[in-house]
Design a protein around this motif. Structure first.
Motif: not given
Length: 743
Positions: A219-222, A268-271, A704-706
């Motif tokens: 998902x974090x790709x988007x 999610x990185x910012x949340x 974090x891995x992405x």
């Protein structure tokens, strides 16, 4: 009325169905339900494999952290990321290396939880860009001062270990009690429990972990690359894309864009900049109050033109001339890089963006309120924290002192086993302790080295300035770390100590930097030490193993930091000194640290003294001391009003929380937090106890891995940036949420 459950009933929550339906009422019950108290003393962390992986990840983490420090995009090395990588490497060594003959040294037994914890604590201690490298870089780039390598390395060692020594002496108050439960580490420990525990329930947790991990990884790709509009989706920005007022209030997908009110963030990185799954409900309520006040105060200050706010950007952290152009600080420095009052008179005093002034005021309010709040609500605990400074304590230490400290038998002081004793700490009593004398010796040796270094490095900081810096750090370790341990929310003391240093050492920016190093950094290091010691306590890693991992990782990481900093500054000095830098290297953090030292170290009296433009910044510290008192009085005489649910330091601190960065995540953070800590905890307690923290760990780990992969693949950490082609969902020429670009 919610029933209480005894510790015996909670020892294995998977075995007691009824216990899983009980709503945790306090920190002790919460930890009992979500973390196993089991311990296997036969598990050995002292293996070649632990040190092999530990040194490898420490080298990787410390090098990466230092490289990131000089990059245009600033990132940190995540603890969860290191935990997942170490688990993969450890299990791979376990699976593929034979256990016969000489290979037994590499693979003596199955990779266990204590080995993994040892590796994580060691790598965590190393994987920070030591603040001392920032000071050394500024000296070389701006002051033409280049301390010799030995002085530089000892500067790193002393500044990193002082906090360890002082923080370690406060373990009895900041580590052992159940109320000091460090919510930030619960996802990590919950992951360890799932990965290293047998049984059907553990297997289900592992399945949940890897499923959520995989989903969020993809998902974090988007939001991170393909569809960055998802960073901050705002109906108001889409409806009124050319309105500056809308951008200031509702925009928030880009740095310093706006307050992000009612924006929805799907990144999610910012949340999870502060993981909402782990923040206790009482802290969340205070965060909500502070957030609402922040919006109101920021808008009132800007549109009320307080401190000439309309002349400057809405959100900014740099200095300006009165007409709104950037302030050239080099024009007020003399040949010795000290502030010249005559040059200041020619240029005029600089201005801050008014929202940044509110942030400074809020920070001071929060720091002062923390002291009063904890003295009112936790007076006995705070008093107990200073027992190590009592004459009786010194006498006992002297009586039992043996210079052959390595022969200390590890016997704990008499600890009475009662129902009030934290059960995780009780399990640790079987292991030889790392005594106070070890931490005291660490602090004393670091102080001696620091006293030598401040003169050998031309710091301009006198010995008494170092003493004041350490006294401030010691006081704030007690109060700020206690608040962090109970709420999971860290507060920074950097602004306050910069202000104090500015008044003590007027016109000496370099002294200001060293003062901040030995106060702010010392407190941060103590906080990291105690956080990692809590991890060790939860996984039952012996205290001596935790002490060794922290000290070795810190010293090794500091040495790697210095080598890389020296190489980068020597070979890229022109780029680091330029305003824009390049797409590979940037001196933005060095420049900011130097600028702040000049502003506070050179202009504190002119900007912040009584009667000057920003005199409310220091006065707010005095006001903050009184903020918690009304709430305490109300609770004392009208307890049914439950003002004990209010953390006044958090309310004060969050009044300035939107002053910097990407703010679109605030609403999503609150929604996820209240869903977890209120709805799930009270309505679905069984699910909460089993999966809340393992899901939090998986979300952080996958993200974090992405982000790490994308940093090197497309975001320029490897040298070249490859942004996704511009389209409606990836507005590469403006703000991602389509609000008007104001700056």
């Amino acid at each position: 009325m919610i029933s209480q459950v005894s510790w015996d009933d909670k020892a294995d929550p998977e075995s007691h169905g009824k216990a899983n339906d009980v709503v945790p009422n306090n920190e002790r019950e919460l930890v009992a339900h979500v973390i196993s108290e089991d311990d296997d003393p036969s598990l050995n962390p002292w293996t070649f494999r632990s040190f092999f992986i530990g040194f490898g990840l420490s080298a990787f983490g410390s090098a990466l952290a230092e490289i990131y420090y000089f990059k245009p995009q600033t990132l940190t090395v995540s603890l969860m990321f290191l935990a997942i990588i170490s688990y993969i490497i450890g299990t791979a060594m376990d699976s593929f290396i034979p256990r016969r003959g000489i290979f037994r040294w590499l693979n003596p037994h199955p990779f266990n939880k204590k080995e993994n914890a040892f590796v994580i604590i060691m790598a965590s201690a190393a994987s920070n860009a030591a603040l001392a490298t920032e000071v050394l870089a500024v000296q070389r780039l701006y002051y033409d001062v280049n301390p010799n390598p030995a002085t530089s390395v000892f500067l790193l060692f002393s500044s990193q270990l002082l906090g360890y020594g002082i923080g370690g002496l406060m373990r009895s108050v900041l580590l052992y009690p159940s109320k000091m439960f460090y919510p930030n580490v619960l996802p990590l420990v919950s992951m360890f429990d799932a990965l290293f525990r047998d049984g059907t329930a553990a297997q289900r947790k592992i399945q949940v972990f890897w499923t959520v991990f995989s989903v969020i990884f993809v998902w974090e790709l988007f939001p991170e690359w393909i569809f960055p509009l998802l960073t901050g989706f705002s109906i108001f920005c889409l409806a009124l894309p050319d309105n500056p007022a809308v951008s200031r209030l509702f925009g928030g997908s880009n740095g310093n864009e706006g307050l992000g009110v009612l924006s929805i963030c799907f990144d999610w990185q910012y949340i999870s900049a502060l993981n909402p799954f782990i923040v206790p409900l009482k802290a969340l309520l205070s965060v909500l109050f502070g957030y609402i006040l922040c919006i109101a105060v920021f808008m009132a200050v800007f549109y009320g033109n307080v401190w000439k706010a309309r002349n400057f950007p809405f959100l900014s952290q740099v200095l300006f001339y009165e007409n709104g152009t950037l302030y050239d600080q080099s024009l007020i420095m003399d040949a010795d890089y000290q502030v010249d009052s005559e040059l200041v008179a020619e240029q005029g005093l600089p201005y801050y963006a008014s929202t940044w002034v509110v942030y400074l005021i809020a920070t001071n309010l929060a720091l002062a309120a923390t002291i009063t709040h904890l003295l009112l609500w936790n007076y006995d605990d705070m008093c107990a924290a200073w027992t190590w400074l009592s004459p009786a304590s010194f006498w006992r230490t002297w009586q039992g002192f043996d210079w052959r400290f390595w022969k200390y038998n590890g016997r704990h002081e008499e600890v009475k086993i009662t129902d009030d004793l934290d059960p995780h700490y009780a399990q640790m009593l079987k292991y030889p302790d790392a005594p106070n004398s070890w931490y005291g010796l660490t602090a004393v040796l670091s102080l001696i080295v620091a006293l030598v270094v401040i003169y050998k490095s031309d710091s301009t900081l006198p010995w008494w300035g170092l003493v004041v810096a350490l006294l401030l750090a010691t006081v704030f370790i007690l109060f700020i770390v206690a608040l962090y341990a109970m709420t999971g929310i860290p507060l920074s003391i950097q602004t306050f100590v910069q202000m104090v240093a500015g008044y003590l050492h007027r016109g000496k920016p370099m002294a200001n930097m060293y003062f901040v190093l030995y106060s702010y950094n010392t407190m941060n290091q103590a906080q990291l030490l105690l956080r990692d010691l809590k991890v060790a306590q939860y996984v039952k890693l012996p205290p001596r193993a935790a002490f060794a991992a922290q000290v070795i990782g810190t010293l090794f990481g500091a040495a790697v930091n210095f080598v890389l900093m020296n190489s980068i500054v020597s070979n890229r000095s022109d780029i680091l000194l330029s305003v824009q830098g390049s797409n590979v290297w940037s001196g933005q953090q060095v420049q900011q640290y130097n600028s702040q030292a000049i502003a506070w170290g050179g202009l504190s009296n002119e900007l912040f003294s009584i009667g000057s433009r920003y005199h409310w910044v220091p006065l707010s510290y005095v006001i903050g001391l009184f903020v918690p008192i009304p709430f305490w009085l109300v609770h004392r005489y009208w307890p049914k009003l439950r003002t004990d649910f209010i953390y006044t330091p958090l309310i004060c601190g969050f009044i300035g929380t939107l002053a910097v960065g990407i703010n679109a995540s605030a609403l999503s953070f609150l929604i996820v937090g209240f869903t977890s800590q209120w709805w799930l905890r009270t309505r679905c307690p069984r699910w909460f106890q089993k999966y809340n923290y393992i899901v939090a760990a998986a979300l952080d780990g996958g993200t974090q891995v992405m982000v790490f992969i994308l940093s090197f693949a497309v975001f320029g950490a490897a040298g070249h940036t490859h942004l996704f082609p511009s389209w409606w969902g990836a507005n590469q020429v403006g703000n991602y949420d389509h609000c008007v670009l104001l700056q």
